[in-house]
Write a protein that holds these residues in place. Structure first.
Motif, PDB file in Angstrom:
ATOM      1  N   LEU A 294       0.885  -1.153   0.000  1.00 34.25           N
ATOM      2  CA  LEU A 294       0.000   0.000   0.000  1.00 34.25           C
ATOM      3  C   LEU A 294       0.930   1.210   0.000  1.00 34.25           C
ATOM      4  O   LEU A 294       1.834   1.302   0.827  1.00 34.25           O
ATOM      5  CB  LEU A 294      -0.881  -0.008   1.249  1.00 34.25           C
ATOM      6  N   HIS A 295       0.734   2.132  -0.940  1.00 29.75           N
ATOM      7  CA  HIS A 295       1.685   3.228  -1.124  1.00 29.75           C
ATOM      8  C   HIS A 295       1.932   3.953   0.192  1.00 29.75           C
ATOM      9  O   HIS A 295       1.000   4.178   0.983  1.00 29.75           O
ATOM     10  CB  HIS A 295       1.171   4.217  -2.175  1.00 29.75           C
ATOM     11  N   GLU A 296       3.166   4.332   0.438  1.00 29.25           N
ATOM     12  CA  GLU A 296       3.527   4.940   1.711  1.00 29.25           C
ATOM     13  C   GLU A 296       2.767   6.232   1.996  1.00 29.25           C
ATOM     14  O   GLU A 296       2.604   6.612   3.158  1.00 29.25           O
ATOM     15  CB  GLU A 296       5.031   5.211   1.771  1.00 29.25           C
ATOM     16  N   ASN A 297       2.289   6.917   0.960  1.00 32.65           N
ATOM     17  CA  ASN A 297       1.518   8.147   1.161  1.00 32.65           C
ATOM     18  C   ASN A 297       0.020   7.900   1.237  1.00 32.65           C
ATOM     19  O   ASN A 297      -0.754   8.852   1.377  1.00 32.65           O
ATOM     20  CB  ASN A 297       1.817   9.138   0.037  1.00 32.65           C
ATOM     21  N   ASP A 298      -0.386   6.644   1.146  1.00 31.39           N
ATOM     22  CA  ASP A 298      -1.807   6.296   1.240  1.00 31.39           C
ATOM     23  C   ASP A 298      -2.275   6.526   2.679  1.00 31.39           C
ATOM     24  O   ASP A 298      -1.650   6.044   3.627  1.00 31.39           O
ATOM     25  CB  ASP A 298      -2.007   4.829   0.847  1.00 31.39           C
ATOM     26  N   SER A 299      -3.358   7.243   2.839  1.00 35.57           N
ATOM     27  CA  SER A 299      -3.861   7.561   4.183  1.00 35.57           C
ATOM     28  C   SER A 299      -4.350   6.335   4.922  1.00 35.57           C
ATOM     29  O   SER A 299      -4.609   6.400   6.130  1.00 35.57           O
ATOM     30  CB  SER A 299      -4.993   8.584   4.088  1.00 35.57           C
TER      31      SER A 299
ATOM     32  N   PHE B  78      -1.156   2.011   8.179  1.00 36.63           N
ATOM     33  CA  PHE B  78      -1.189   2.150   9.633  1.00 36.63           C
ATOM     34  C   PHE B  78      -0.225   3.229  10.107  1.00 36.63           C
ATOM     35  O   PHE B  78      -0.461   3.871  11.128  1.00 36.63           O
ATOM     36  CB  PHE B  78      -0.891   0.812  10.298  1.00 36.63           C
ATOM     37  N   ALA B  79       0.854   3.424   9.360  1.00 35.91           N
ATOM     38  CA  ALA B  79       1.762   4.518   9.699  1.00 35.91           C
ATOM     39  C   ALA B  79       1.042   5.857   9.591  1.00 35.91           C
ATOM     40  O   ALA B  79       1.179   6.727  10.459  1.00 35.91           O
ATOM     41  CB  ALA B  79       2.982   4.487   8.786  1.00 35.91           C
ATOM     42  N   SER B  80       0.244   6.034   8.541  1.00 35.83           N
ATOM     43  CA  SER B  80      -0.504   7.279   8.363  1.00 35.83           C
ATOM     44  C   SER B  80      -1.520   7.470   9.482  1.00 35.83           C
ATOM     45  O   SER B  80      -1.683   8.580  10.000  1.00 35.83           O
ATOM     46  CB  SER B  80      -1.218   7.281   7.002  1.00 35.83           C
ATOM     47  N   PHE B  81      -2.202   6.399   9.838  1.00 35.11           N
ATOM     48  CA  PHE B  81      -3.182   6.470  10.920  1.00 35.11           C
ATOM     49  C   PHE B  81      -2.529   6.943  12.213  1.00 35.11           C
ATOM     50  O   PHE B  81      -3.008   7.861  12.882  1.00 35.11           O
ATOM     51  CB  PHE B  81      -3.827   5.098  11.125  1.00 35.11           C
ATOM     52  N   LEU B  82      -1.417   6.315  12.576  1.00 32.73           N
ATOM     53  CA  LEU B  82      -0.757   6.663  13.832  1.00 32.73           C
ATOM     54  C   LEU B  82      -0.070   8.023  13.769  1.00 32.73           C
ATOM     55  O   LEU B  82       0.021   8.718  14.784  1.00 32.73           O
ATOM     56  CB  LEU B  82       0.238   5.568  14.220  1.00 32.73           C
ATOM     57  N   ASN B  83       0.397   8.401  12.590  1.00 37.91           N
ATOM     58  CA  ASN B  83       0.948   9.755  12.451  1.00 37.91           C
ATOM     59  C   ASN B  83      -0.096  10.799  12.785  1.00 37.91           C
ATOM     60  O   ASN B  83       0.187  11.812  13.438  1.00 37.91           O
ATOM     61  CB  ASN B  83       1.461   9.972  11.025  1.00 37.91           C
TER      62      ASN B  83
ATOM     63  N   ILE C   3       7.281   0.217  10.360  1.00 39.97           N
ATOM     64  CA  ILE C   3       7.385  -0.971   9.521  1.00 39.97           C
ATOM     65  C   ILE C   3       7.213  -0.517   8.078  1.00 39.97           C
ATOM     66  O   ILE C   3       6.264   0.207   7.762  1.00 39.97           O
ATOM     67  CB  ILE C   3       6.296  -2.001   9.879  1.00 39.97           C
ATOM     68  N   ASN C   4       8.091  -0.963   7.198  1.00 41.16           N
ATOM     69  CA  ASN C   4       8.031  -0.581   5.786  1.00 41.16           C
ATOM     70  C   ASN C   4       7.346  -1.678   4.979  1.00 41.16           C
ATOM     71  O   ASN C   4       7.968  -2.684   4.631  1.00 41.16           O
ATOM     72  CB  ASN C   4       9.435  -0.313   5.247  1.00 41.16           C
ATOM     73  N   GLY C   5       6.079  -1.478   4.684  1.00 44.45           N
ATOM     74  CA  GLY C   5       5.332  -2.457   3.916  1.00 44.45           C
ATOM     75  C   GLY C   5       5.684  -2.477   2.445  1.00 44.45           C
ATOM     76  O   GLY C   5       5.210  -3.340   1.706  1.00 44.45           O
ATOM     77  N   ASN C   6       6.524  -1.532   2.000  1.00 43.40           N
ATOM     78  CA  ASN C   6       6.958  -1.471   0.610  1.00 43.40           C
ATOM     79  C   ASN C   6       8.435  -1.829   0.454  1.00 43.40           C
ATOM     80  O   ASN C   6       9.048  -1.527  -0.575  1.00 43.40           O
ATOM     81  CB  ASN C   6       6.704  -0.068   0.041  1.00 43.40           C
ATOM     82  N   ALA C   7       9.002  -2.435   1.474  1.00 43.45           N
ATOM     83  CA  ALA C   7      10.404  -2.832   1.407  1.00 43.45           C
ATOM     84  C   ALA C   7      10.602  -3.813   0.244  1.00 43.45           C
ATOM     85  O   ALA C   7       9.747  -4.667  -0.013  1.00 43.45           O
ATOM     86  CB  ALA C   7      10.831  -3.477   2.715  1.00 43.45           C
TER      87      ALA C   7
END
Length: 262
Positions: A91-96, A99-104, A119-123
């Motif tokens: 899921l693109h790192e800038n996608d809202s 989970f990183a976006s949610f917690l940010n 965690i990098n889901g696009n690694a």
């Protein structure tokens, strides 16, 4: 269950286990009480050690808790190291919806932590990313785990078909089951099932259970069956959240709806 009584809520210890449930009249009271208890524990630990390591869950069920916790001014957040427990793959790192976006939005942005470990889901190499994150966890023994419980009883993304109470890994790639993916739609995170990623990186059950203190925030009618199973069903991987009954310091914060079957 034994009633211990806690002011505006009701605390009960699960028979034959160590798990404590705390029931509140609504989500706001539940979230506020959880934030109060977690903040008290953070401050207590900061009086005893230099840093506190915490894992946060990413889900709408955590909204009230995270809002109240992020507003706590008595915590020296610069001495708190933050982790999260799962992330979608591809899921693109800038996608809202990551989970990183949610917690940010909820706490990583509003609060200035010592560090936030994503965690990098696009690694490019998911196995290597799992090992990298596991190494970070080994270097920062977990003090506090703030989690939810899925409609299917999962902890993080340890759905019943991949949950392993004796998992040798700390972090792994998992395939999400249909109930888990449907919950993401039910929660309003995705418009339809086809949009929900099929795979994710998740901390394992042993990784979560390694936390010294576990605080589960589980509101809503859709979680009532999972809460019932957590408290009453056999402690087996079919009901992943039942393992919480074996932790020495685990508390579930519930509202009237999620506790309706107890």
């Amino acid at each position: 269950m034994e009633n211990e009584g806690i002011g505006k809520g009701t605390a009960r210890r699960v028979p034959g286990g160590k798990l404590v449930t705390r029931v509140y009249a609504n989500r706001a009271l539940m979230g506020g009480a959880a934030a109060d208890m977690v903040s008290e524990k953070i401050n207590l630990l900061l009086n005893q050690q230099e840093f506190v390591n915490i894992i946060f869950a990413s889900a709408p069920s955590q909204n009230e808790f995270l809002t109240f916790l992020s507003e706590k001014k008595t915590i020296d957040w610069k001495r708190v190291v933050a982790f999260h427990m799962d992330e979608y793959i591809e899921l693109h790192e800038n996608d809202s919806r990551t989970f990183a976006s949610f917690l940010n939005k909820k706490i990583f942005g509003p609060v200035k932590f010592r560090s936030v470990n994503y965690i990098n889901g696009n690694a490019p190499n998911i196995g290597a990313e799992c090992r990298r994150y596991a190494k970070l966890l080994a270097e920062h023994p977990l003090d506090i785990v703030c989690l939810g419980i899925g409609e299917n009883g999962h902890l993080a993304f340890n759905d019943p078909h991949v949950a392993d109470f004796n998992d040798p890994s700390m972090v792994k790639m998992v395939r999400l089951d249909a109930a888990c993916r449907q919950q993401q739609v039910n929660d309003g995170c995705f418009a339809e099932l086809g949009q929900v990623p099929g795979y994710a990186i998740s901390l394992t059950i042993p990784a979560l259970m390694a936390g010294k203190y576990i605080y589960g925030v589980v509101p809503g009618e859709k979680k009532a069956k999972a809460v019932y199973n957590t408290v009453h069903s056999e402690i087996i991987e079919k009901y992943p959240s039942t393992i919480l009954r074996k932790h020495d310091n685990a508390i579930l914060f519930l509202d009237k709806s999620s506790s309706s079957l107890l």
